[in-house]
Scaffold this active site. Structure first.
Site, PDB file in Angstrom:
ATOM      1  N   ASP A  31       0.853  -1.203   0.000  1.00  0.00           N
ATOM      2  CA  ASP A  31       0.000   0.000   0.000  1.00  0.00           C
ATOM      3  C   ASP A  31       0.876   1.236   0.000  1.00  0.00           C
ATOM      4  OD1 ASP A  31      -2.247   1.879   0.651  1.00  0.00           O
ATOM      5  OD2 ASP A  31      -3.282  -0.021   1.024  1.00  0.00           O
ATOM      6  N   VAL A  57       2.597   0.450  -6.198  1.00  0.00           N
ATOM      7  CA  VAL A  57       2.626  -0.712  -7.106  1.00  0.00           C
ATOM      8  C   VAL A  57       2.598  -0.284  -8.575  1.00  0.00           C
ATOM      9  CG1 VAL A  57       1.752  -2.440  -5.486  1.00  0.00           C
ATOM     10  CG2 VAL A  57       0.116  -1.080  -6.825  1.00  0.00           C
ATOM     11  N   TYR A 145     -11.396   6.445 -13.669  1.00  0.00           N
ATOM     12  CA  TYR A 145     -11.610   5.173 -12.966  1.00  0.00           C
ATOM     13  C   TYR A 145     -12.166   4.127 -13.937  1.00  0.00           C
ATOM     14  CZ  TYR A 145     -13.136   2.064  -9.151  1.00  0.00           C
ATOM     15  OH  TYR A 145     -13.319   1.005  -8.304  1.00  0.00           O
ATOM     16  N   LYS A 149     -10.070   0.820 -15.236  1.00  0.00           N
ATOM     17  CA  LYS A 149     -10.523  -0.547 -14.943  1.00  0.00           C
ATOM     18  C   LYS A 149     -10.824  -1.318 -16.223  1.00  0.00           C
ATOM     19  CE  LYS A 149     -10.447  -0.615 -10.375  1.00  0.00           C
ATOM     20  NZ  LYS A 149      -9.555  -1.511  -9.629  1.00  0.00           N
ATOM     21  N   TYR A 159      -2.998 -11.102 -21.108  1.00  0.00           N
ATOM     22  CA  TYR A 159      -1.987 -11.979 -20.489  1.00  0.00           C
ATOM     23  C   TYR A 159      -2.525 -13.409 -20.364  1.00  0.00           C
ATOM     24  CZ  TYR A 159       1.608  -8.554 -19.290  1.00  0.00           C
ATOM     25  OH  TYR A 159       2.626  -7.639 -19.356  1.00  0.00           O
ATOM     26  N   THR A 175     -20.113  -1.585  -2.312  1.00  0.00           N
ATOM     27  CA  THR A 175     -19.861  -2.409  -1.121  1.00  0.00           C
ATOM     28  C   THR A 175     -19.651  -1.490   0.077  1.00  0.00           C
ATOM     29  OG1 THR A 175     -18.896  -4.149  -2.472  1.00  0.00           O
ATOM     30  CG2 THR A 175     -18.294  -4.162  -0.150  1.00  0.00           C
ATOM     31  N   ARG A 186     -18.409   8.776  -0.023  1.00  0.00           N
ATOM     32  CA  ARG A 186     -19.336   7.736  -0.473  1.00  0.00           C
ATOM     33  C   ARG A 186     -20.629   7.793   0.334  1.00  0.00           C
ATOM     34  NH1 ARG A 186     -15.489   2.699  -1.759  1.00  0.00           N
ATOM     35  NH2 ARG A 186     -14.219   3.673  -0.167  1.00  0.00           N
TER      36      ARG A 186
HETATM   37  N1  UDP Z   1     -24.776  10.533  -3.138  1.00  0.00           N
HETATM   38  C1  UDP Z   1     -25.620  11.459  -2.548  1.00  0.00           C
HETATM   39  N2  UDP Z   1     -25.127  12.226  -1.528  1.00  0.00           N
HETATM   40  C2  UDP Z   1     -23.858  12.100  -1.050  1.00  0.00           C
HETATM   41  C3  UDP Z   1     -23.001  11.136  -1.645  1.00  0.00           C
HETATM   42  C4  UDP Z   1     -23.495  10.372  -2.691  1.00  0.00           C
HETATM   43  O1  UDP Z   1     -26.789  11.600  -2.933  1.00  0.00           O
HETATM   44  O2  UDP Z   1     -23.483  12.830  -0.112  1.00  0.00           O
HETATM   45  C5  UDP Z   1     -25.294   9.707  -4.255  1.00  0.00           C
HETATM   46  C6  UDP Z   1     -24.437   9.774  -5.514  1.00  0.00           C
HETATM   47  O3  UDP Z   1     -24.838  10.864  -6.319  1.00  0.00           O
HETATM   48  C7  UDP Z   1     -24.719   8.440  -6.165  1.00  0.00           C
HETATM   49  C8  UDP Z   1     -24.972   7.503  -4.982  1.00  0.00           C
HETATM   50  O4  UDP Z   1     -25.243   8.346  -3.860  1.00  0.00           O
HETATM   51  O5  UDP Z   1     -25.883   8.502  -6.944  1.00  0.00           O
HETATM   52  C9  UDP Z   1     -23.789   6.601  -4.651  1.00  0.00           C
HETATM   53  O6  UDP Z   1     -22.641   7.416  -4.549  1.00  0.00           O
HETATM   54  P1  UDP Z   1     -21.230   6.866  -4.100  1.00  0.00           P
HETATM   55  O7  UDP Z   1     -20.278   8.009  -4.212  1.00  0.00           O
HETATM   56  O8  UDP Z   1     -21.326   6.179  -2.801  1.00  0.00           O
HETATM   57  O9  UDP Z   1     -20.849   5.731  -5.154  1.00  0.00           O
HETATM   58  P2  UDP Z   1     -21.053   5.531  -6.744  1.00  0.00           P
HETATM   59  O10 UDP Z   1     -22.019   4.412  -6.841  1.00  0.00           O
HETATM   60  O11 UDP Z   1     -21.603   6.785  -7.378  1.00  0.00           O
HETATM   61  O12 UDP Z   1     -19.700   5.189  -7.233  1.00  0.00           O
END
Ligand code: UDP
Length: 312
Positions: A31, A57, A145, A149, A159, A175, A186
């Protein structure tokens, strides 16, 4: 086995480390801590079967000796983090994946790549099956991102096909669980913290967008089964129980016994409108499905966030 986990001090990486150690394996975590946290593996320090190497990494895999499996989990993983570290996100999906593949090949090890539901981005097929190619904006703010990915999946398959690398690809859907950073934007940790502090809950857009949330222990079980399987194509792992973000607010307010207000803010650019995994393939080839209900998982998440808020 001796297992190398990149991003081993991250949210999912550290849960995998715990699981492999509990199953009697040796674990080497790598990490650079740009988004991982040393505290996630602090309880493992000093164990003879555990090693932690601080390194990037994207520059290479500095591990000596016999290795049986490499799990490539290093990457910023929240929209907030990959907007903050766009070039690091691109490098760890591309250069680091190539380093992992070369390393695994030379070691005769199996490589498991952490991929993502972002492969499907703003999906036109719902729920999403592995056969769906996705609907990706290659120049949008989330593209670092998504494209990293997608490149990583392509690298692993090249590979596998050309050099005979033993490879596995897991497409991880949203998750949650303990060790998520409370401040990385998140939705679950953010809403739990806001509800517990009595602050307004920040719903982006009108809250009609959906997600399907999987508890981390279910994901870890699926990943272990995938690693042990002989299936080399991508496999969705996630909980198909779909919910709107507005409904999620109500569930969290109820668990926290909170009277926080709800405020509505602009929907971030490129925010996917719908997301739910089709997990038929995981059921068929891994005999896997989630076992932790959202009510149980959210209650555990709230306990975790409460403890974190008391700690800082
Ligand atoms: N979201 C929200 N308020 C927040 C953070 C996220 O309404 O303070 C919404 C965001 O717009 C998305 C969903 O929650 O539609 C999930 O967001 P997250 O960033 O957790 O992950 P994502 O699935 O978008 O990668």
């Amino acid at each position: 086995m001796r297992v190398v986990i990149t991003g081993g001090s991250g949210f999912i990486g550290s849960h995998l480390a715990d699981r492999f150690l509990a199953d009697g394996h040796q674990v080497v975590c790598l990490d650079n801590y740009i988004t991982g946290h040393p505290g996630n593996t602090a309880h493992l320090t000093g164990r003879a079967d555990f090693e932690l190497i601080e390194c990037d990494v994207s520059d290479g895999i500095p591990v000596q000796g016999k290795v049986d499996a490499v799990l490539h989990f290093a990457s910023p993983a929240s929209p907030f983090d990959y907007h903050r570290y766009p070039l690091e996100t691109l490098r760890v999906g591309s250069e680091a994946t190539m380093h992992c593949a070369e390393f695994a090949l030379k070691a005769g090890a199996r490589l498991l790549l952490a991929s993502t539901s972002e492969i499907y981005r703003d999906p036109l097929e719902h729920p999403q099956r592995e056969t769906y190619y996705g609907n990706v904006n290659s120049v949008g703010p989330r593209s670092v991102y998504d494209e990293a990915k997608r490149f990583a999946e392509s690298t692993v398959m090249a590979y596998h096909r050309q050099a005979g690398l033993e490879s596995r690809i897991v497409r991880i859907f949203n998750t949650y669980g303990p060790r998520m950073k409370v401040d990385d934007g998140r939705v679950l940790p953010t809403f739990c913290a806001q509800a517990l502090r009595g602050e307004p809950i920040t719903v982006f857009g009108d809250g009609s967008q959906t997600r399907s949330f999987c508890y981390v222990s279910d994901l870890v079980e699926g990943i272990c089964r995938l690693l042990a399987s002989d299936y080399s194509g991508p496999v969705n792992l996630g909980n198909p129980n779909e919910i709107t973000i507005r409904q999620l607010v109500d569930e969290i307010l109820a668990v926290c016994n909170s009277t926080s207000d709800v405020t509505y803010q602009d929907l971030p650019e490129d925010d996917p409108k719908l997301r739910r995994p089709d997990i038929s393939l995981a059921r068929k080839v891994l005999g896997w499905e989630p076992t932790v209900d959202r009510s149980e998982g959210v209650a555990r998440m709230v306990d975790y966030v409460r403890t974190e808020l008391a700690r800082v």
